[in-house]
Design a protein around this motif. Sequence first.
Motif, PDB file in Angstrom:
ATOM      1  N   ILE A  46      -4.623-110.245  -9.769  1.00 52.25           N
ATOM      2  CA  ILE A  46      -4.189-110.343 -10.942  1.00 52.25           C
ATOM      3  C   ILE A  46      -4.751-108.562 -11.576  1.00 52.25           C
ATOM      4  CG2 ILE A  46      -4.289-111.294 -13.148  1.00 52.25           C
ATOM      5  CD1 ILE A  46      -5.131-113.723 -11.747  1.00 52.25           C
ATOM      6  N   VAL A  47      -3.721-108.099 -11.943  1.00 50.75           N
ATOM      7  CA  VAL A  47      -4.076-106.720 -12.561  1.00 50.75           C
ATOM      8  C   VAL A  47      -3.770-106.925 -14.063  1.00 50.75           C
ATOM      9  CG1 VAL A  47      -3.483-104.456 -12.758  1.00 50.75           C
ATOM     10  CG2 VAL A  47      -3.716-105.615 -10.548  1.00 50.75           C
ATOM     11  N   ALA A  48      -4.607-106.437 -15.066  1.00 47.39           N
ATOM     12  CA  ALA A  48      -4.731-106.713 -16.394  1.00 47.39           C
ATOM     13  C   ALA A  48      -4.043-105.178 -16.918  1.00 47.39           C
ATOM     14  CB  ALA A  48      -5.592-107.323 -17.031  1.00 47.39           C
ATOM     15  N   LEU A  49      -3.340-105.138 -17.694  1.00 43.45           N
ATOM     16  CA  LEU A  49      -2.985-103.825 -18.296  1.00 43.45           C
ATOM     17  C   LEU A  49      -3.367-103.697 -19.897  1.00 43.45           C
ATOM     18  CD1 LEU A  49      -1.365-101.218 -18.290  1.00 43.45           C
ATOM     19  CD2 LEU A  49       0.765-102.368 -18.729  1.00 43.45           C
ATOM     20  N   VAL A  50      -4.257-103.224 -20.340  1.00 41.96           N
ATOM     21  CA  VAL A  50      -4.657-103.216 -21.541  1.00 41.96           C
ATOM     22  C   VAL A  50      -4.709-101.810 -22.441  1.00 41.96           C
ATOM     23  CG1 VAL A  50      -6.364-104.853 -20.944  1.00 41.96           C
ATOM     24  CG2 VAL A  50      -7.101-102.616 -20.955  1.00 41.96           C
ATOM     25  N   GLY A  51      -4.642-101.921 -23.927  1.00 46.60           N
ATOM     26  CA  GLY A  51      -4.722-100.884 -24.386  1.00 46.60           C
ATOM     27  C   GLY A  51      -4.289-101.202 -25.960  1.00 46.60           C
ATOM     28  N   ASP A  52      -4.511-100.313 -26.779  1.00 41.94           N
ATOM     29  CA  ASP A  52      -4.208-100.438 -28.362  1.00 41.94           C
ATOM     30  C   ASP A  52      -2.631-100.787 -28.712  1.00 41.94           C
ATOM     31  OD1 ASP A  52      -6.547-100.703 -29.620  1.00 41.94           O
ATOM     32  OD2 ASP A  52      -6.749 -98.593 -30.046  1.00 41.94           O
ATOM     33  N   ASN A  53      -2.091-101.315 -29.773  1.00 41.26           N
ATOM     34  CA  ASN A  53      -0.858-101.339 -29.875  1.00 41.26           C
ATOM     35  C   ASN A  53       0.030-100.002 -29.962  1.00 41.26           C
ATOM     36  OD1 ASN A  53      -0.952-103.990 -30.441  1.00 41.26           O
ATOM     37  ND2 ASN A  53      -1.021-103.866 -32.755  1.00 41.26           N
ATOM     38  N   GLY A  54       1.086 -99.914 -29.199  1.00 37.66           N
ATOM     39  CA  GLY A  54       1.571 -98.568 -29.199  1.00 37.66           C
ATOM     40  C   GLY A  54       1.238 -97.880 -28.086  1.00 37.66           C
ATOM     41  N   ALA A  55       0.376 -98.244 -27.127  1.00 37.13           N
ATOM     42  CA  ALA A  55      -0.206 -97.641 -25.904  1.00 37.13           C
ATOM     43  C   ALA A  55       0.629 -97.523 -24.751  1.00 37.13           C
ATOM     44  CB  ALA A  55      -1.371 -98.358 -25.386  1.00 37.13           C
ATOM     45  N   GLY A  56       1.860 -98.286 -24.894  1.00 33.28           N
ATOM     46  CA  GLY A  56       2.670 -98.237 -23.730  1.00 33.28           C
ATOM     47  C   GLY A  56       2.972 -99.444 -22.955  1.00 33.28           C
ATOM     48  N   LYS A  57       2.175-100.192 -23.165  1.00 36.31           N
ATOM     49  CA  LYS A  57       2.198-101.395 -22.235  1.00 36.31           C
ATOM     50  C   LYS A  57       3.547-102.293 -22.083  1.00 36.31           C
ATOM     51  CE  LYS A  57      -1.210-103.543 -24.603  1.00 36.31           C
ATOM     52  NZ  LYS A  57      -0.895-102.670 -25.863  1.00 36.31           N
ATOM     53  N   SER A  58       3.915-102.656 -23.036  1.00 35.69           N
ATOM     54  CA  SER A  58       5.294-103.271 -22.886  1.00 35.69           C
ATOM     55  C   SER A  58       6.343-102.428 -22.292  1.00 35.69           C
ATOM     56  CB  SER A  58       5.607-103.787 -24.444  1.00 35.69           C
ATOM     57  OG  SER A  58       4.567-104.884 -24.951  1.00 35.69           O
ATOM     58  N   THR A  59       6.525-101.065 -22.909  1.00 38.16           N
ATOM     59  CA  THR A  59       7.138-100.172 -22.402  1.00 38.16           C
ATOM     60  C   THR A  59       7.294-100.069 -20.656  1.00 38.16           C
ATOM     61  OG1 THR A  59       7.196 -98.831 -24.322  1.00 38.16           O
ATOM     62  CG2 THR A  59       7.987 -97.970 -22.154  1.00 38.16           C
ATOM     63  N   LEU A  60       5.939-100.253 -20.226  1.00 33.51           N
ATOM     64  CA  LEU A  60       5.826-100.171 -18.772  1.00 33.51           C
ATOM     65  C   LEU A  60       6.404-101.599 -18.251  1.00 33.51           C
ATOM     66  CD1 LEU A  60       4.629 -98.462 -16.251  1.00 33.51           C
ATOM     67  CD2 LEU A  60       2.490 -99.865 -16.816  1.00 33.51           C
ATOM     68  N   VAL A  61       5.977-102.640 -18.670  1.00 31.12           N
ATOM     69  CA  VAL A  61       6.595-103.911 -18.108  1.00 31.12           C
ATOM     70  C   VAL A  61       8.019-103.669 -18.165  1.00 31.12           C
ATOM     71  CG1 VAL A  61       6.700-106.245 -18.699  1.00 31.12           C
ATOM     72  CG2 VAL A  61       4.622-105.264 -18.928  1.00 31.12           C
ATOM     73  N   LYS A  62       8.697-103.168 -19.248  1.00 33.53           N
ATOM     74  CA  LYS A  62      10.326-103.017 -19.378  1.00 33.53           C
ATOM     75  C   LYS A  62      10.660-102.281 -18.363  1.00 33.53           C
ATOM     76  CE  LYS A  62      10.399-104.482 -24.175  1.00 33.53           C
ATOM     77  NZ  LYS A  62      10.559-103.974 -25.497  1.00 33.53           N
ATOM     78  N   ILE A  63       9.926-101.089 -18.015  1.00 34.73           N
ATOM     79  CA  ILE A  63      10.375-100.476 -16.917  1.00 34.73           C
ATOM     80  C   ILE A  63      10.541-101.071 -15.643  1.00 34.73           C
ATOM     81  CG2 ILE A  63       9.945 -98.180 -15.371  1.00 34.73           C
ATOM     82  CD1 ILE A  63       8.788 -96.864 -18.120  1.00 34.73           C
ATOM     83  N   ILE A  64       9.295-101.703 -15.241  1.00 32.95           N
ATOM     84  CA  ILE A  64       9.329-102.501 -13.773  1.00 32.95           C
ATOM     85  C   ILE A  64      10.184-103.708 -13.868  1.00 32.95           C
ATOM     86  CG2 ILE A  64       7.450-103.635 -12.390  1.00 32.95           C
ATOM     87  CD1 ILE A  64       5.341-102.354 -13.748  1.00 32.95           C
ATOM     88  N   SER A  65      10.665-104.321 -14.926  1.00 32.75           N
ATOM     89  CA  SER A  65      11.558-105.466 -14.851  1.00 32.75           C
ATOM     90  C   SER A  65      12.972-105.070 -14.988  1.00 32.75           C
ATOM     91  CB  SER A  65      10.974-106.438 -15.944  1.00 32.75           C
ATOM     92  OG  SER A  65      11.298-105.752 -17.153  1.00 32.75           O
ATOM     93  N   GLY A  66      13.096-103.586 -15.159  1.00 26.71           N
ATOM     94  CA  GLY A  66      14.775-103.221 -14.987  1.00 26.71           C
ATOM     95  C   GLY A  66      15.421-103.020 -16.428  1.00 26.71           C
ATOM     96  N   LEU A  67      14.573-103.209 -17.379  1.00 25.97           N
ATOM     97  CA  LEU A  67      15.129-103.065 -18.822  1.00 25.97           C
ATOM     98  C   LEU A  67      15.524-101.577 -19.451  1.00 25.97           C
ATOM     99  CD1 LEU A  67      13.527-105.904 -21.026  1.00 25.97           C
ATOM    100  CD2 LEU A  67      15.809-105.958 -20.346  1.00 25.97           C
ATOM    101  N   PHE A  68      14.273-100.851 -18.934  1.00 23.30           N
ATOM    102  CA  PHE A  68      14.332 -99.309 -19.248  1.00 23.30           C
ATOM    103  C   PHE A  68      14.389 -98.488 -17.829  1.00 23.30           C
ATOM    104  CE2 PHE A  68      11.847 -99.724 -23.193  1.00 23.30           C
ATOM    105  CZ  PHE A  68      12.992-100.521 -24.006  1.00 23.30           C
ATOM    106  N   PRO A  69      15.374 -97.517 -17.674  1.00 26.95           N
ATOM    107  CA  PRO A  69      14.848 -96.727 -16.427  1.00 26.95           C
ATOM    108  C   PRO A  69      13.724 -95.730 -16.923  1.00 26.95           C
ATOM    109  CG  PRO A  69      16.926 -96.098 -17.850  1.00 26.95           C
ATOM    110  CD  PRO A  69      16.436 -97.316 -18.344  1.00 26.95           C
ATOM    111  N   PRO A  70      12.886 -95.418 -15.836  1.00 26.95           N
ATOM    112  CA  PRO A  70      12.039 -94.451 -15.948  1.00 26.95           C
ATOM    113  C   PRO A  70      12.682 -93.183 -15.963  1.00 26.95           C
ATOM    114  CG  PRO A  70      12.135 -95.074 -13.738  1.00 26.95           C
ATOM    115  CD  PRO A  70      13.122 -96.093 -14.418  1.00 26.95           C
ATOM    116  N   SER A  71      11.842 -92.316 -16.483  1.00 24.92           N
ATOM    117  CA  SER A  71      12.571 -90.855 -16.714  1.00 24.92           C
ATOM    118  C   SER A  71      11.913 -90.003 -15.519  1.00 24.92           C
ATOM    119  CB  SER A  71      11.938 -90.156 -18.210  1.00 24.92           C
ATOM    120  OG  SER A  71      12.087 -90.914 -19.108  1.00 24.92           O
ATOM    121  N   ALA A  72      10.986 -90.648 -14.967  1.00 20.01           N
ATOM    122  CA  ALA A  72      10.623 -89.889 -13.501  1.00 20.01           C
ATOM    123  C   ALA A  72       9.509 -90.998 -12.820  1.00 20.01           C
ATOM    124  CB  ALA A  72       9.752 -88.961 -13.910  1.00 20.01           C
TER     125      ALA A  72
END
Length: 258
Positions: A46-72
């Motif tokens: 189990i890996v936890a991803l933490v950080g303040d609001n706006g840190a990019g956590k949900s964006t990263l999840v959306k990239i891994i789940s196919g909702l957003f394509p990565p820029s690189a």
Amino acid sequence: MTDISNENRSAPTTKNLPLRIEGISKHFDGVVAIKHFDLQVRPGEIVALVGDNGAGKSTLVKIISGLFPPSAGQIYLNGEQVTFKDASDARGKGVEVVYQDLALVDNQPVYMNMFLGRELVRGPLRILDRKTMAQRTQTMIDELDVRIPSPRSNIKALSGGQRQGIAIARATHYAKGLVLMDEPTAALGVAETAKVEETILKLKARGAAVLIVSHNLDQVFRIADTVTVLRRGTQVATRALADTSRNEIVSYITGLAS
């Protein structure tokens, strides 16, 4: 980024890693949301991803789940580099997600939610096979000891913890070793949170790889093996939980440590 404190852990081969991401970045109209993010998640970890609001956590999840394509950067599942056309493509490749809003349909029974988008049909007229879906749903929820009155119960009649259990059971049934969770207990009380955490630990015991976004550091230290910290889109630290403290993680989140 601070090196992970994992010297005492055996180094896995990349072939058996459910998830490995290298150099992931994401830009939105010139704004950097994620900058060169690296991560590995092992089977039964189990890996936890933490950080303040706006840190990019949900964006990263959306990239891994196919909702957003990565820029690189690159994403690897079980050692194979993958790209996703959309979230359905990611699901087809074994990535399942439990979103904070759960993505459940309140006015439908549990079994229809378990097979949402994957409905079973029978006969030339392709009639919904409700009986088989209900039977299989009972098996799915029994595997994780999710206690509900019946697979035919409407989702709106269940408690928050039961709904979370259904969302987790659905994700883990279809996942091929990787489950992403975005704040799965944020709206739950203490008792329901404990039940969901118990379910997550059962996934770990079954060998699933879990990446969980959580704002609750007490929860992170209860269930996670590894924590990685994002601050303003930058990965600033990755630590084995056995080798760190709450104060150290807070210092990385707030920027007091570098």
